[in-house]
Design an enzyme around this catalytic site. Structure first.
Site, PDB file in Angstrom:
ATOM      1  N   LYS A  72       0.845  -1.207   0.000  1.00  0.00           N
ATOM      2  CA  LYS A  72       0.000   0.000   0.000  1.00  0.00           C
ATOM      3  C   LYS A  72       0.865   1.237   0.000  1.00  0.00           C
ATOM      4  O   LYS A  72       1.833   1.325   0.754  1.00  0.00           O
ATOM      5  CB  LYS A  72      -0.865  -0.014   1.266  1.00  0.00           C
ATOM      6  CG  LYS A  72      -1.891   1.081   1.327  1.00  0.00           C
ATOM      7  CD  LYS A  72      -3.210   0.597   0.774  1.00  0.00           C
ATOM      8  CE  LYS A  72      -4.206   1.703   0.594  1.00  0.00           C
ATOM      9  NZ  LYS A  72      -3.981   2.549  -0.586  1.00  0.00           N
ATOM     10  N   LYS A  96       4.797   2.806   8.864  1.00  0.00           N
ATOM     11  CA  LYS A  96       3.558   3.513   9.213  1.00  0.00           C
ATOM     12  C   LYS A  96       2.389   2.528   9.349  1.00  0.00           C
ATOM     13  O   LYS A  96       1.646   2.561  10.327  1.00  0.00           O
ATOM     14  CB  LYS A  96       3.267   4.542   8.110  1.00  0.00           C
ATOM     15  CG  LYS A  96       2.091   5.428   8.378  1.00  0.00           C
ATOM     16  CD  LYS A  96       1.875   6.445   7.260  1.00  0.00           C
ATOM     17  CE  LYS A  96       2.905   7.537   7.241  1.00  0.00           C
ATOM     18  NZ  LYS A  96       2.532   8.712   6.423  1.00  0.00           N
ATOM     19  N   LYS A 108       5.261   2.580  -2.740  1.00  0.00           N
ATOM     20  CA  LYS A 108       5.081   3.966  -3.178  1.00  0.00           C
ATOM     21  C   LYS A 108       5.290   4.005  -4.681  1.00  0.00           C
ATOM     22  O   LYS A 108       6.029   3.191  -5.238  1.00  0.00           O
ATOM     23  CB  LYS A 108       6.107   4.879  -2.494  1.00  0.00           C
ATOM     24  CG  LYS A 108       5.676   6.313  -2.418  1.00  0.00           C
ATOM     25  CD  LYS A 108       4.698   6.524  -1.279  1.00  0.00           C
ATOM     26  CE  LYS A 108       4.213   7.933  -1.168  1.00  0.00           C
ATOM     27  NZ  LYS A 108       3.372   8.121   0.025  1.00  0.00           N
ATOM     28  N   SER A 364      -7.891   4.731   4.270  1.00  0.00           N
ATOM     29  CA  SER A 364      -7.748   3.973   3.016  1.00  0.00           C
ATOM     30  C   SER A 364      -8.017   2.487   3.263  1.00  0.00           C
ATOM     31  O   SER A 364      -8.611   1.802   2.426  1.00  0.00           O
ATOM     32  CB  SER A 364      -6.324   4.113   2.464  1.00  0.00           C
ATOM     33  OG  SER A 364      -6.220   5.257   1.668  1.00  0.00           O
TER      34      SER A 364
END
Ligand code: NAD
Length: 473
Positions: A72, A96, A108, A364
């Site tokens: 993600k 995170k 990313k 999300s």
């Protein structure tokens, strides 16, 4: 500058923070090395016809870890996008997600373009082509890798991505879950837009409610009456300011790129936003004093400083002049490592970005769950809950002979809407994450700051995942 030349800068800095924290964990060298590395790096070039010219576009997707699936992480559109930056941001996403207990691994993406130079039609062509490149290499999918917005991208780009994916994967029932941050009409979730600012508020509020921590800072507990300065009136800064004001704090100063405004009695961010929309600037806002630069605003007296704009705004040069007792990193990377050391020595509490701005990825996650379950939050239980609440209230009214009316009646009966459940899930997530980090810090007083404590929590969770997979005994 080539990718090779840029290697080991931002990513190197992330590795440095990792190594600093790894010393406080029990994992062996091999496992730590596996956690640190980027597992898969995809650099691509593809042609897009812009006007009557062919332009070769350079883009990336990095999957930092596969200890959980899917991966993600957002997609950035900016000329500054490079491999080193994408790798660093992918790694930060792994940590995170671990901190806020979202079951994803970090990734990313980025396209090295200036989005302002293209028409919406051209941007759509670039975004759709990028998506099909990801599909070709199996780098996107609800169970593989799920992008989201970042700098230069938003709901519109996410809608193009999901449409491209769904049309190239006909019949895939969970196709909507291939990307998050979509418009609500395209499978998005209510509450996503304000999620990061709200998460910043929940995270700092939890710290403010810790008597021990506030005692050390010489502050009273609670949000009420605290003075706050916010840098950046964009998505994150605006919502952080709004929730702090609504929570009882005084937002005394808001800074933008061309100056700042100050009012000791507090500033209403919504009125200021309207003023900025009409005049093009925050300057000369009625009832407030205009301050020449954003940097000056950072150095004013306050309890809480929230940089919510850019990276590296607080560094070795200006950190000694900062007077805030708490700095909440709403932006990504607003403090340099030199600033960190200065604040640790001064006893200023830095609440780190890696977890404080995790509201976006948390919501999300809720969006992705909504897409996989194919049902809007609250649809099944709203009426049921309202009927139950009404019956209970009527029983109480009958036994006491008193009638509850108006707003209070509505509030008691109210069954949860989608946004209520999303807010509640985000609140629970931020409170739990704050407590876990603070507990890790308390358990090992050698840990120098909250950022290192957050890394320790993240490393331990990712390490446990690998160990449970049986890869590392
Ligand atoms: P945004 O573009 O909506 O807002 C940024 C604001 O900062 C703009 O209003 C801009 O004018 C202002 N600004 C630029 N230079 C400034 C300066 N020198 N001083 C004061 N203000 C300045 O962006 P955003 O989505 O609010 O993101 C802000 C930061 O938060 C970024 O670091 C981003 O990576 C991070 N972040 C955002 C999210 C999210 O969900 N949007 C999630 C996690 C982290």
């Amino acid at each position: 500058m080539s990718d090779q030349q840029q290697q080991y800068s931002f990513f190197g800095a992330v590795e440095k923070s990792f190594d600093k924290a790894a010393k406080f964990t029990k994992w062996d060298k091999g496992l730590l090395e596996q956690i640190k590395q980027c597992n898969a790096v995809y650099r691509m070039h593809f042609p897009v016809k812009i006007g009557d010219q062919i332009e070769v576009i350079k883009a990336y997707r990095v999957q930092h870890s596969h200890h959980k699936l899917p991966c993600k992480g957002g997609i950035r559109f900016a000329t500054s996008v490079n491999l080193d930056e994408v790798m660093a941001l992918a790694a930060l996403m792994t940590y995170k997600c671990a901190i806020v207990n979202v079951p994803f691994a970090g990734a990313k993406g980025g396209i090295s373009i200036d989005p302002k130079k293209y028409t919406p039609y051209e941007l759509e062509k670039i975004t759709r082509r990028y998506t099909s490149e990801l599909i070709k290499k199996n780098f996107i999918g609800p169970g593989i890798d799920v992008p989201a917005p970042d700098y230069g991208t938003g709901e519109r780009e996410m809608a193009w991505i999901v449409d491209t994916y769904a049309s190239m994967r006909p019949g895939e029932i969970d196709a909507l879950g291939c990307v998050t941050g979509k418009p609500v009409t395209q499978g998005g979730v209510r509450g996503r837009r304000e999620a990061t600012g709200l998460g910043v508020f929940y995270g700092i509020r939890e710290v403010l409610n810790m008597p021990e921590v506030m005692g050390k800072l010489g502050l009273s507990t609670g949000v009420e009456g605290k003075t706050v300065i916010v840098q950046g009136l964009g998505n994150v800064g605006f919502h952080a300011a709004k929730f702090f004001r609504e929570g009882g704090a005084k937002v005394i100063c808001i800074a933008e790129h061309d100056g700042a405004v100050y009012n000791a009695d507090g500033i209403n961010e919504t009125d200021l936003f309207e003023h900025k929309k009409q005049t093009g600037s925050v300057r000369n806002f009625a009832g407030a004093k205009t301050i020449a630069t954003s940097n000056e605003a950072l150095e004013l007296e306050c309890d809480i400083l929230i940089p919510a704009a850019l990276e590296n705004v607080i560094n070795g040069e200006n950190a000694p002049r900062i007077k805030a007792k708490i700095i909440g990193e709403a932006a990504n990377g607003p403090l340099t490592p030199e600033a960190d050391e200065i604040f640790a020595a001064k006893g200023v509490l830095v609440v780190p970005d890696m977890y404080l701005n995790a509201g976006g990825v948390t919501v999300s996650y809720f969006e992705w769950l909504k897409n996989l379950s194919h049902v809007r939050y609250g649809r099944m239980e709203k009426r049921f809950t309202e009927n139950q609440n009404r019956q209970m209230l009527e029983q109480v009214e009958a036994s006491t002979g008193k009638k509850v009316t108006g707003k209070i009646r509505q509030e008691i009966i109210h069954g949860p809407e989608e946004a209520d459940l999303v807010y509640s899930g985000l609140e629970e997530t931020m409170i739990t994450a704050t407590r876990e980090i603070m507990d890790a810090w308390k358990a090992n007083p050698g840990i120098p700051d909250m950022r290192t404590a957050a890394y320790v929590v993240a490393i331990n969770k990712v390490g446990t995942s690998y160990a449970e997979l049986g890869i590392f005994p």
